[in-house]
Design an enzyme around this catalytic site. Structure first.
Site, PDB file in Angstrom:
ATOM      1  N   VAL A 124       0.833  -1.201   0.000  1.00  0.00           N
ATOM      2  CA  VAL A 124       0.000   0.000   0.000  1.00  0.00           C
ATOM      3  C   VAL A 124       0.869   1.253   0.000  1.00  0.00           C
ATOM      4  O   VAL A 124       2.001   1.252   0.482  1.00  0.00           O
ATOM      5  CB  VAL A 124      -0.958   0.028   1.212  1.00  0.00           C
ATOM      6  CG1 VAL A 124      -1.977  -1.090   1.097  1.00  0.00           C
ATOM      7  CG2 VAL A 124      -0.180  -0.077   2.527  1.00  0.00           C
ATOM      8  N   ALA A 173       6.204  -1.978  -8.431  1.00  0.00           N
ATOM      9  CA  ALA A 173       5.523  -0.684  -8.340  1.00  0.00           C
ATOM     10  C   ALA A 173       5.760  -0.025  -6.984  1.00  0.00           C
ATOM     11  O   ALA A 173       6.041   1.180  -6.901  1.00  0.00           O
ATOM     12  CB  ALA A 173       4.022  -0.857  -8.587  1.00  0.00           C
ATOM     13  N   LYS A 174       5.655  -0.793  -5.914  1.00  0.00           N
ATOM     14  CA  LYS A 174       5.849  -0.244  -4.569  1.00  0.00           C
ATOM     15  C   LYS A 174       7.266   0.283  -4.395  1.00  0.00           C
ATOM     16  O   LYS A 174       7.482   1.371  -3.833  1.00  0.00           O
ATOM     17  CB  LYS A 174       5.532  -1.310  -3.524  1.00  0.00           C
ATOM     18  CG  LYS A 174       5.837  -0.900  -2.090  1.00  0.00           C
ATOM     19  CD  LYS A 174       5.062   0.318  -1.643  1.00  0.00           C
ATOM     20  CE  LYS A 174       5.291   0.594  -0.159  1.00  0.00           C
ATOM     21  NZ  LYS A 174       4.650   1.830   0.293  1.00  0.00           N
ATOM     22  N   LEU A 175       8.254  -0.480  -4.856  1.00  0.00           N
ATOM     23  CA  LEU A 175       9.636  -0.026  -4.732  1.00  0.00           C
ATOM     24  C   LEU A 175       9.879   1.214  -5.586  1.00  0.00           C
ATOM     25  O   LEU A 175      10.620   2.116  -5.183  1.00  0.00           O
ATOM     26  CB  LEU A 175      10.596  -1.156  -5.116  1.00  0.00           C
ATOM     27  CG  LEU A 175      10.574  -2.374  -4.177  1.00  0.00           C
ATOM     28  CD1 LEU A 175      11.526  -3.456  -4.686  1.00  0.00           C
ATOM     29  CD2 LEU A 175      10.924  -1.982  -2.748  1.00  0.00           C
TER      30      LEU A 175
END
Length: 305
Positions: A124, A173-175
């Site tokens: 998230v 995507a989160k990184l």
């Protein structure tokens, strides 16, 4: 009438607890587990039914959500004899919300597949305030039909669920998002220090930054604590350093040059080494001010409470 789900939540930390509480507030039955007795007590106050072990936590739950600190915690929790994956019923869905490496996530994916469990990678974007408000954004990859079935629960703690593919896309995507946040923090520290050198009043420059073309939601969220020189952590410098290690590993494996990530990792190493590791990640201002030979601005009496 909305269908109520029976949900398990494992990991009731700064983000996990408010997310789990939002699910309970939406009318779903939530069973929770954490190694911290303090967090378990807080969860119980939030309407979560706390359990003593993983087996009873996931019993009868079609959705199991996890929020933990790092790779080691993830693999220790989920894999091996008596661990989470073994305790889950085949056909259930595991939704993992943490920031972890591609490699650790792939190990978990293989174990989930062998058990017959649908595995959603769902890190998230947001902070504890957004978690409490239910305005986090979820980056999701894995079986799309599993996401569609879980959306009624996920909507209680997220404002949007972005499906990105059926494998590890959500981890990338989160990184990528966290790389942008880290670099933005460094940029903000340098800009504010340069403004101080130019004899611009601290509060005036913060107001200008917030109202400028670069006044992103992240910048605007950080202006009030910066105004008061309040570096109480919502996400610490040490945590950002851990994420930058993940970013560097991911980028190197993918053959992507990330010199800004490497520079920011060194900046956070300096913050940690000078005693600011538990300060908020926006304490990059300390690093740049120190290099520029500027004294720290003292918090006001009102800010100190």
């Amino acid at each position: 009438m909305t269908t109520a789900y029976k949900v398990a939540w494992v990991g009731l930390g700064k983000l996990g607890l408010p997310m789990a509480a939002r699910i309970a507030q939406a009318g779903h039955a939530v069973q929770g587990f954490d190694l911290s007795a303090e967090r378990m007590a807080l969860a119980e106050q939030a309407g979560i039914v706390v359990q003593d072990d993983l087996a009873t936590t996931v019993d009868g739950c079609s959705l199991v959500l996890v929020s933990i600190p790092d790779d080691r915690a993830l693999l220790g929790l989920c894999l091996g004899e008596g661990a989470l994956v073994e305790q889950m019923a085949p056909g259930a869905t595991l939704i993992e919300t943490s920031t972890v490496s591609i490699e650790a996530s792939e190990q978990l994916a293989r174990a989930a597949e062998a058990r017959g469990i649908a595995y959603l990678r769902s890190p998230v974007s947001g902070n504890p305030v957004a978690a409490e408000a239910g305005t986090l954004s979820a980056m999701v990859s894995g079986p799309r039909e599993a996401l569609e079935a879980a959306v009624p629960v996920m909507q209680s703690f997220t404002k949007a669920q972005y499906w990105l593919g059926d494998a590890e896309q959500a981890r990338y995507a989160k990184l990528a998002i966290n790389l942008m946040i880290a670099v933005s923090a460094g940029m903000l520290g340098e800009a504010l220090t340069m403004a101080r050198k130019g004899n611009i009043e601290w509060e005036a420059m913060l107001e200008l930054v917030a109202d400028s073309a670069v006044g992103s939601p992240m910048v605007q969220y950080k202006v009030p604590p910066l105004r008061e020189r309040d570096f109480t952590s919502t996400f610490s410098a040490a945590q950002m350093a851990k994420d930058l290690d993940l970013i560097l590993g991911c980028a190197h494996d993918a053959g992507v040059p990330v010199p800004l990530a490497a520079q920011m990792r060194e900046a956070y190493a300096s913050l940690i080494g000078t005693g600011h590791g538990e300060d908020d990640y926006i304490a990059t201002v300390h690093h740049t001010e120190r290099l520029a030979g500027l004294p720290a601005i003292e918090r006001t009496a009102d800010a100190r409470g």
